[in-house]
Design a protein around this motif. Structure first.
Motif, mmCIF file in Angstrom:
data_model
loop_
_atom_site.group_PDB
_atom_site.id
_atom_site.type_symbol
_atom_site.label_atom_id
_atom_site.label_comp_id
_atom_site.label_asym_id
_atom_site.label_seq_id
_atom_site.Cartn_x
_atom_site.Cartn_y
_atom_site.Cartn_z
ATOM 1 N N PRO A 165 -4.040 0.297 -12.597
ATOM 2 C CA PRO A 165 -2.762 -0.151 -12.022
ATOM 3 C C PRO A 165 -2.523 -1.655 -12.168
ATOM 4 O O PRO A 165 -1.387 -2.080 -12.352
ATOM 5 C CB PRO A 165 -2.889 0.224 -10.539
ATOM 6 C CG PRO A 165 -3.934 1.272 -10.488
ATOM 7 C CD PRO A 165 -4.864 1.046 -11.638
ATOM 8 N N HIS A 166 -3.581 -2.450 -12.115
ATOM 9 C CA HIS A 166 -3.396 -3.895 -12.277
ATOM 10 C C HIS A 166 -3.003 -4.245 -13.720
ATOM 11 O O HIS A 166 -2.240 -5.170 -13.949
ATOM 12 C CB HIS A 166 -4.672 -4.661 -11.910
ATOM 13 C CG HIS A 166 -4.999 -4.588 -10.454
ATOM 14 N ND1 HIS A 166 -6.122 -5.161 -9.916
ATOM 15 C CD2 HIS A 166 -4.345 -4.017 -9.407
ATOM 16 C CE1 HIS A 166 -6.150 -4.941 -8.611
ATOM 17 N NE2 HIS A 166 -5.091 -4.254 -8.278
ATOM 18 N N ARG A 168 -1.261 -2.322 -15.624
ATOM 19 C CA ARG A 168 0.150 -1.950 -15.744
ATOM 20 C C ARG A 168 1.025 -3.008 -15.080
ATOM 21 O O ARG A 168 2.125 -3.299 -15.529
ATOM 22 C CB ARG A 168 0.391 -0.567 -15.140
ATOM 23 C CG ARG A 168 -0.152 0.544 -16.053
ATOM 24 C CD ARG A 168 0.166 1.923 -15.527
ATOM 25 N NE ARG A 168 -0.681 2.269 -14.395
ATOM 26 C CZ ARG A 168 -0.259 2.790 -13.249
ATOM 27 N NH1 ARG A 168 1.025 3.029 -13.058
ATOM 28 N NH2 ARG A 168 -1.116 3.060 -12.282
ATOM 29 N N GLY A 169 0.500 -3.601 -13.998
ATOM 30 C CA GLY A 169 1.237 -4.676 -13.334
ATOM 31 C C GLY A 169 1.429 -5.873 -14.265
ATOM 32 O O GLY A 169 2.519 -6.453 -14.332
ATOM 33 N N GLU B 326 0.344 -9.295 -0.882
ATOM 34 C CA GLU B 326 0.739 -8.537 -2.076
ATOM 35 C C GLU B 326 2.251 -8.336 -2.127
ATOM 36 O O GLU B 326 2.850 -8.344 -3.192
ATOM 37 C CB GLU B 326 0.026 -7.175 -2.035
ATOM 38 C CG GLU B 326 0.022 -6.394 -3.310
ATOM 39 C CD GLU B 326 -1.192 -6.685 -4.187
ATOM 40 O OE1 GLU B 326 -0.984 -6.857 -5.390
ATOM 41 O OE2 GLU B 326 -2.332 -6.740 -3.665
ATOM 42 N N GLY B 333 5.124 -11.019 -10.201
ATOM 43 C CA GLY B 333 4.142 -9.937 -10.346
ATOM 44 C C GLY B 333 2.775 -10.503 -10.657
ATOM 45 O O GLY B 333 2.432 -11.598 -10.239
ATOM 46 N N ARG B 334 2.023 -9.741 -11.403
ATOM 47 C CA ARG B 334 0.633 -10.065 -11.684
ATOM 48 C C ARG B 334 0.508 -10.609 -13.098
ATOM 49 O O ARG B 334 1.126 -10.061 -14.006
ATOM 50 C CB ARG B 334 -0.109 -8.733 -11.620
ATOM 51 C CG ARG B 334 -1.464 -8.746 -11.120
ATOM 52 C CD ARG B 334 -1.939 -7.297 -11.034
ATOM 53 N NE ARG B 334 -2.278 -6.925 -9.675
ATOM 54 C CZ ARG B 334 -3.348 -7.383 -9.045
ATOM 55 N NH1 ARG B 334 -4.170 -8.209 -9.628
ATOM 56 N NH2 ARG B 334 -3.595 -7.000 -7.805
#
Lengths: 444, 501
Positions: A165-166, A168-169, B326, B333-334
């Motif tokens: 998931p990270h 994909r983030g 978060e 985002g990340r």
């Protein structure tokens, strides 16, 4: 201050040569209005010994120390790191060098990276590997951008929901300012990626799958390659546990066009998630679309074999805004470290270690099932798997934690539909006794 | 006589050749069945793997532990690092990398910290993240910091993502960005990733940006400007505030490339300069080693107004505990799988604690002192295109040597024979044949004097024995390498073992 060698006499002599009256006078070109006027609220300078104490204090605030048993992977793996690697990778000739822009002074780095590229290409089954990306997540984002460049007019990419998931983030963040669209591929009941929707979509430049995927499930890469290529897309295969390819078929041999992922497992400490190593490779046909640096073999004036950075016309310092990526600094010494690890294991050792990780995780899986847990996904896994427990596991996990055992990761935050399901990871660092303790607790 | 002639056959035997070892490639040594690390004995039964999933054994050479140790030790001896000698590579800030920082990053509970553990189990590492954010905000004068970007260019990309998210939030996306010719090379590529078209801004004859030129280029379709300050000529942009006002007046933002922060710690307040987003290179200013290419760390620092756009998760303090935040709806985002290059962050944190406020300011002062001293001592023999007080680096060119057909490259290669890493060459592009020297504060006066004397000798050699320069380097494992051939017929991986034999 031990890092600053100037004596008052040196300073005064040098100021005289320059024609400045004081150190402050050297900054005359900085306008008053731009100046830092507030005094800094930073701690008082610490001696080496005070710093040791301070860091010991921070370390003491970590609940899981060196003796802890961590049964969580999820993109960061605790494997044994031989002392040789710590010693060799910390040699300051490697560590304190810059990017090898002067090849005659950096043949150590250059040959080392050439060897890294070669061993990694063999591991992943690709023709070319670059000198590294930041991590598995940014490598995947760059792989998809590369796929879009190769496919030219296509505007979509498809990525499996079973990719970390990270990762994909990060892909979402990289693609957000662009007009490209991301399609998410759902899971099948057995934990693999459902590719059946692909035939209905046109305009997809690249399709990304992770194997083993976030749930540890081994994807059927050969079938996936056929389906993806039939749909006219490029196949991007991603990974977070490269050790798997010591035992499993590698993605390149299965037909992937671009292979990328995280190489932290190979001799690099978890270190709260970084620095790791973005591994990145592809088929020869796409070499000139690769992001990042490449080391190539050549000869010197006397005909002696040597190594240089090459194909730099792809890169930002030459191609500017038309570069294949903006990456400059990469994870150089981490790539060297991974090469040291691959060299230390050899083909024989890699097979053994990979097999051991597989056997151990299968053992825990069997023990947990016998203790009443159920498998969430039925497909074969490598070193990670997802289970559900009868009743609430959290109190038992808490109890195990008191014994220094971190029993799996609750997937609820990352996949709400999997709340209460736990992702377990077993590497060679987990002994049978620890696994038996967990199984006993589950059964209790 | 060349070294090869004097050593004869000894230098052609793999693994030997005096002290400049002729170490082969990994797969040219070893023997099947050796192993260089211990794999634990299995304490569980063998499991069955679906045969269709199983691959063949990977073609890695099998080496013993001694093979591996010697191989890398020998390779390391062909390398030059800051610990080997002066490394005046302009724009790269190759200062001393303190050894204690390595120890701190290797602290077992920290090096083994797993990034997916719950916050309550990771208070030490979260506290370090939080405190380092605070330190860097203090040092730059900005309000909030993200430590996620893994390198300078990654920080630039994060900054551009913030620009993009900001303009989107304001309801009007823009399509261009101003980039001066004295900015860092990565800037245009970073902006292009966010769809911004780079508009070049020419620096003036004094090496400075002209606010009037910026005003003529800045419009409401321009997202902002990416400034490097001090710029790549080593000069402080004296009219940065005026430029920022012009950009802000048109609704744009100012990006500061802080790669040259080592010049101005304790002197420059980025916020007062009008900078909205600034990245730092911890592997430059904050003493973490460059590792022959990386890993680095490129935190971004922003104003209060842009804080909501910073990457997630963010380390925050709630009472006595540290947490990860978060859910920030405006966040870009990340940008990293976890918390950035955490091990690098530990080293920078250790450096700041060791130096303290006064030490950091002193480091900048001495870095600028060293650069100006070199500039003054060489400007009579090397052409100095911008003759004015510099910051932490000075830029010469090969104009004076052209008559002797000696280029910057020749002088750089000759420096290698004298045991110095050459300066950055042919950058910045605004200076033809540029030679960019950044000594850093780590070098003492005697070593700087020796470097100056060496360069003066080389200038003399250029007149009297130019072949010494054309043929340089001579005292290295390899001589000048054929880069054209390397690019024309790329050989990027070694042959499979079987074909070697």
């Amino acid at each position: 201050m031990r890092y600053l060698p100037h004596t008052p006499e040196d300073i005064s002599d040098m100021l005289t040569v320059i024609g400045a009256d004081s150190l402050d006078g050297l900054f005359a070109s900085v306008p008053e209005a731009c100046r830092m006027t507030s005094s800094w609220d930073l701690p008082q300078p610490q001696s080496e010994w005070q710093l040791n104490d301070h860091m010991r204090g921070l370390a003491a605030d970590m609940a899981i120390g060196e003796d802890g048993k961590v049964l969580i992977g999820a993109g960061s793996y605790r494997h044994y790191i031989p002392e040789t690697i710590r010693t060799l990778a910390s040699r300051s000739e490697f560590l304190t060098a810059y990017t090898p822009y002067q090849p005659e002074m950096a043949q150590g780095t250059l040959q080392g990276i050439f060897e890294y590229q070669t061993l990694t290409a063999r591991l992943l089954g690709v023709d070319v590997v670059n000198a590294s990306m930041y991590d598995g997540a940014s490598a995947l984002a760059e792989a998809l951008l590369m796929g879009l460049r190769i496919a030219k007019k296509k505007k979509k990419v498809a990525i499996s929901k079973a990719i970390h998931p990270h990762y994909r983030g990060v892909v979402a963040a990289y693609l957000r300012p662009t007009s490209y669209e991301i399609i998410e591929l759902e899971l099948t009941a057995d934990g693999r990626t459902d590719l059946s929707s692909l035939s209905k979509e046109s305009d997809i430049a690249a399709v990304a799958l992770q194997s083993p995927n976030f749930f540890g499930v081994i994807e059927e890469l050969e079938q996936a390659a056929t389906t993806i290529h039939d749909a006219g897309s490029l196949f991007v295969a991603c990974f977070s546990e490269p050790l798997a390819y010591g035992l499993l078929k590698n993605p390149g041999d299965c037909g992937a066009d671009i292979v990328c992922g995280e190489g932290q497992s190979f001799g690099i400490a978890p270190s709260f998630g970084g620095p790791g190593l973005g591994m990145f490779g592809c088929k020869t046909a796409y070499t000139r679309n690769l992001p990042g640096r490449l080391v190539g073999e050549t000869k010197d004036l006397d005909g002696k074999r040597g190594y240089v950075l090459t194909l730099a016309t792809r890169e930002q310092h030459i191609r500017r805004e038309k570069a294949t990526s903006n990456i400059c600094s990469n994870q150089g010494v981490c790539a060297m470290t991974a090469a040291m690890y691959m060299a230390s294991l050899g083909g024989t050792g890699l097979r053994q270690l990979s097999r051991l990780n597989f056997d151990k995780s299968e053992y825990l899986k069997a023990q947990l099932l016998a203790a009443g847990a159920s498998l969430v996904f039925a497909a074969p896994t490598f070193n990670e798997f997802v289970v559900r427990f009868p009743g609430d596991f959290s109190a038992k996990r808490e109890k195990l934690l008191k014994q220094g055992i971190v029993a799996g990761l609750d997937l609820g935050d990352l996949y709400p539909e999997l709340a209460g399901a736990y992702l377990f990871c077993v590497t060679e660092t987990i002994d049978k006794a620890t696994m038996d303790t967990i199984a006993t607790e589950v059964a209790a | 006589m060349s070294e090869q002639q004097t050593t004869g056959a000894a230098n052609t035997v793999l693994g030997t050749g005096g002290l400049i070892f002729n170490e082969p490639l990994l797969w040219e040594k070893g023997k099947k069945g050796r192993m260089g690390m211990s794999v634990p004995q299995s304490d569980v039964p063998a499991a069955t793997l679906d045969a269709t999933l199983e691959g063949t054994e990977v073609d890695f050479p099998d080496l013993s532990e001694v093979d591996v140790v010697r191989h890398y030790t020998r390779l390391s001896q062909w390398n030059f690092g800051v610990d080997s000698g002066m490394y005046p590579l302009g724009s790269c800030t190759m200062k001393y990398n303190p050894k204690t920082n390595e120890r701190q990053a290797a602290t077992p509970a920290i090096a083994l910290a797993h990034p997916m553990l719950e916050e309550g189990l990771s208070q030490g590492t979260l506290r370090l993240l939080y405190e380092l954010q605070e330190f860097l905000a203090t040092i730059t004068g900005l309000d909030a910091v993200s430590l996620q970007p893994a390198a300078g260019a990654h920080g630039e990309l994060t900054g551009m993502l913030i620009f993009h998210a900001y303009h989107e939030h304001k309801g009007h996306q823009r399509h261009k960005i101003l980039i001066p010719d004295t900015a860092h090379g990565t800037n245009p590529a970073s902006a292009a990733l966010c769809g911004y078209k780079a508009v070049a801004v020419k620096s003036g004859p004094d090496g400075m940006l002209d606010p009037e030129l910026v005003a003529s280029l800045m419009d409401e379709d321009t997202a902002g400007i990416m400034l490097t300050n001090p710029n790549t000529l080593g000069l402080f942009e004296e009219r940065v505030r005026e430029i920022a006002e012009i950009v802000h007046a048109k609704g744009g933002l100012v990006y500061g490339d802080g790669a040259n922060m080592n010049a101005v710690m304790g002197v420059m307040d980025a916020k007062k300069c009008g900078v909205d987003v600034l990245h730092l290179n911890l592997h430059k200013t904050f003493s973490t080693p460059h590792g022959g290419g990386g890993p680095g760390a490129g935190p971004v620092c922003v104003t209060k107004e842009l804080e909501p756009f910073l990457p997630v998760p963010r380390a925050v303090r709630k009472g006595d505990s540290y947490q990860l935040e978060e859910n920030l709806p405006l966040s870009v985002g990340r940008v990293h799988a976890f918390h950035g290059n955490f091990g690098v962050l530990v080293k920078a944190y250790s450096y700041i604690l060791t130096m303290g406020a006064e030490g950091l300011k002193r480091a900048s002062q001495l870095a600028v002192l060293n650069a100006n001293y070199i500039k003054e001592q060489l400007k009579d023999v090397l052409h100095l295109p911008y003759d004015r007080p510099c910051m932490h680096e000075c830029v010469f060119s090969d104009q004076n040597q052209q008559a002797e057909k000696i280029s910057t490259l020749d002088m750089a290669k000759r420096l290698i024979d004298y045991g110095y890493h050459p300066p950055t060459i042919y950058f910045p592009l605004v200076v033809h044949g540029a030679m960019m020297i950044e000594p850093t504060e780590s070098e003492c006066k005697e070593d700087i004097d020796q470097f100056i004397a060496t360069l003066r000798t080389i200038v003399q050699e250029a007149k009297e024995q130019p072949d010494l320069l054309h043929e340089a380097p001579q005292r290295t494992k390899v001589r000048r390498l054929d880069e054209v051939q390397a690019a024309r017929c790329p050989c990027l991986v070694g042959l499979p073992s079987a074909e070697d034999k």
